[in-house]
Write an enzyme that holds these catalytic residues in place. Sequence first.
Site, mmCIF file in Angstrom:
data_model
loop_
_atom_site.group_PDB
_atom_site.id
_atom_site.type_symbol
_atom_site.label_atom_id
_atom_site.label_comp_id
_atom_site.label_asym_id
_atom_site.label_seq_id
_atom_site.Cartn_x
_atom_site.Cartn_y
_atom_site.Cartn_z
ATOM 1 N N ASP B 237 0.826 -1.207 0.000
ATOM 2 C CA ASP B 237 0.000 0.000 0.000
ATOM 3 C C ASP B 237 0.858 1.255 0.000
ATOM 4 O OD1 ASP B 237 -1.609 -2.282 1.394
ATOM 5 O OD2 ASP B 237 -3.056 -0.872 0.552
ATOM 6 N N ASN B 247 2.065 -2.959 4.088
ATOM 7 C CA ASN B 247 1.073 -3.778 3.396
ATOM 8 C C ASN B 247 0.106 -4.291 4.467
ATOM 9 O OD1 ASN B 247 0.012 -5.025 1.007
ATOM 10 N ND2 ASN B 247 0.825 -6.971 1.718
ATOM 11 N N LYS B 248 -0.897 -5.020 4.039
ATOM 12 C CA LYS B 248 -1.929 -5.537 4.944
ATOM 13 C C LYS B 248 -1.312 -6.142 6.203
ATOM 14 C CE LYS B 248 -5.414 -5.319 4.496
ATOM 15 N NZ LYS B 248 -6.111 -4.150 5.093
#
Lengths: 357, 357
Positions: B237, B247-248
């Site tokens: 992201d 990221n997640k």
Amino acid sequence: MHESDPTVVQIIDQRRLPHEFVIEDVRTAAEMAIAIRDMHVRGAGLIGAAAGFGMYLAALETAKSRNPSSSLENAAQALLATRPTAVNLALALEQQRKAMADADSAGERIRLALETARAIADDDAECCRKIGIHGLELIRRMAKEKKGKPVQILTHCNAGWLAFVDYGSATAPIYAARESAIPVHVWVDETRPRSQGSKLTAWELGQEEVPHTIVADNAAGHLMQSGLVDLVLVGSDRTTFTGDVANKVGTYLKALAARDNNVPFYVALPSSSFDWTLRDGRKIPIEERGGEEVKYAEAWQNGEVVRIALAPETSRAVNYAFDVTPRHFVTGLITERGICRPNESDILSLFPERSQP
Amino acid sequence: MHESDPTVVQIIDQRRLPHEFVIEDVRTAAEMAIAIRDMHVRGAGLIGAAAGFGMYLAALETAKSRNPSSSLENAAQALLATRPTAVNLALALEQQRKAMADADSAGERIRLALETARAIADDDAECCRKIGIHGLELIRRMAKEKKGKPVQILTHCNAGWLAFVDYGSATAPIYAARESAIPVHVWVDETRPRSQGSKLTAWELGQEEVPHTIVADNAAGHLMQSGLVDLVLVGSDRTTFTGDVANKVGTYLKALAARDNNVPFYVALPSSSFDWTLRDGRKIPIEERGGEEVKYAEAWQNGEVVRIALAPETSRAVNYAFDVTPRHFVTGLITERGICRPNESDILSLFPERSQP
């Protein structure tokens, strides 16, 4: 056991927590095997105690059997086959085998089986109580450094009093800290796929009024990177005498994050969870459960089990229930005899009777 | 965009997948902000494209406004506030700001906004297509070593074509491998709490007929310890120009396991996901979403959203949506210009126009 009927063993059906508190009557060894396999009861210590009482029920059933030893052996095999990873199960069955071996009548067998089942359960509770005392000292030292701020403890799965006969292993030090008015806060890993963290640990901690916050299993790394965890404290389903730790799947990932962020990683276990025959944790059998536990989420609501699909019907899922944390990621083991480092020599110093002559 | 009505932007409402494929009409910038915030659309690239079209809708709305630049700025601020971590959002808004700055009429503004929104989307799709080409070479090399056995790829969350305009970032090389008849199998992390892995990635891979298996987020370590993963491939992201990867949440835990088991860990990202201003990944803002996403599981069934409680009502939950994987755990970055190592000098060699003079 049932208050007025000694042929009935009573268990908490943990599948219905936290939504309902249901006591289930178990009347045969076969029913007990189902209760263990389908996780009405779960957790290393409780599986051992349940297997012990399962063999008591088997002894009752064999009262009129023509070949009681064969029937008992069949019952033991059925109980053993339910869950391969936790070693407490095999240990309890072995204790029952030895206890009943010398019985010269059905009545004597039943009496010895009940006595042994109770001893297994009492021993489990006593070990967990002592784990609480030793673990408390660890938390007390950390609390001093925190100067009044709560000690932040992260736990995975449920190694609480629901997983044992009483106190729990990983939770025993937490409950002891609470009793000693040492401020603690517990990060509760959700623990997918069966959500024992959200469903059981959070419920238990709530009952005991311990401040806690549920997080997704994925969040542990970020919490540690952010300095929000002082101690990781988990249980174990089987630990080699060299210090490798099998515990609920995902434990290894938290251990890696703890190491990368210099957070102490402790494992609390009664000595009944040691495997005194296994040197290499990679040889611990890892239970594989049904993939549907991953593809669906389940909860008990309004008197019925609601199950929702989280995934496409056509996708496959696999479900390894445990993983092994290699000893070099473990800071220490908290046992009923004290805290030791995860290596053969330190473990055998605490349990010298297990040393080979 | 709607086929016959240019004032309507159409999106897939991803909350209903995999159970229903629903197209949603978005008519205002405010509606687009809600669609992003509540994750009807999600994923770094798609958030950027959605914000681009959100500004086009804002341009339409300001046609009769007395102070269009103030209205546009309000719309941009509302869109920016929806999701703090993905940098594509801010980039798209900046591109729209610049594009519309020189417009001398409402009609011109609308034309430029639409042109820019389309360019952002087209650029995203083109970048992902190129990521597929570069990542394919990586998978092809691994396939040679596997001698006909499938290359085992683990992915986390959804960085597929649902997260971008087309192809996806992490999935682009997988789809390219599939097209080149290179055998692959994908381990799909469930990705709690919102289950984008089970709900979106598994569905996407099923649509593309890519063999895959869903696992609990906790299982990645055990899979890697068992030698069942050849490559970890995730999206991002926001990635700093020094190579730290947001990221997640949970990505960092997989990276730790990959390192401990010598599994290559690659991040696929279009350059629109680089943050060219940030040197230290620890400064990336981490979105905190509502705790109810952790305490409940949700799925769309029989025409309605079913939400079940996984935790006691009285327990608190927190929900960090992302984490940061430090650059030293990342093997390589797969961008539209090729693969590079995660450090400032290698990244700037690929994107020299970003070097400070």
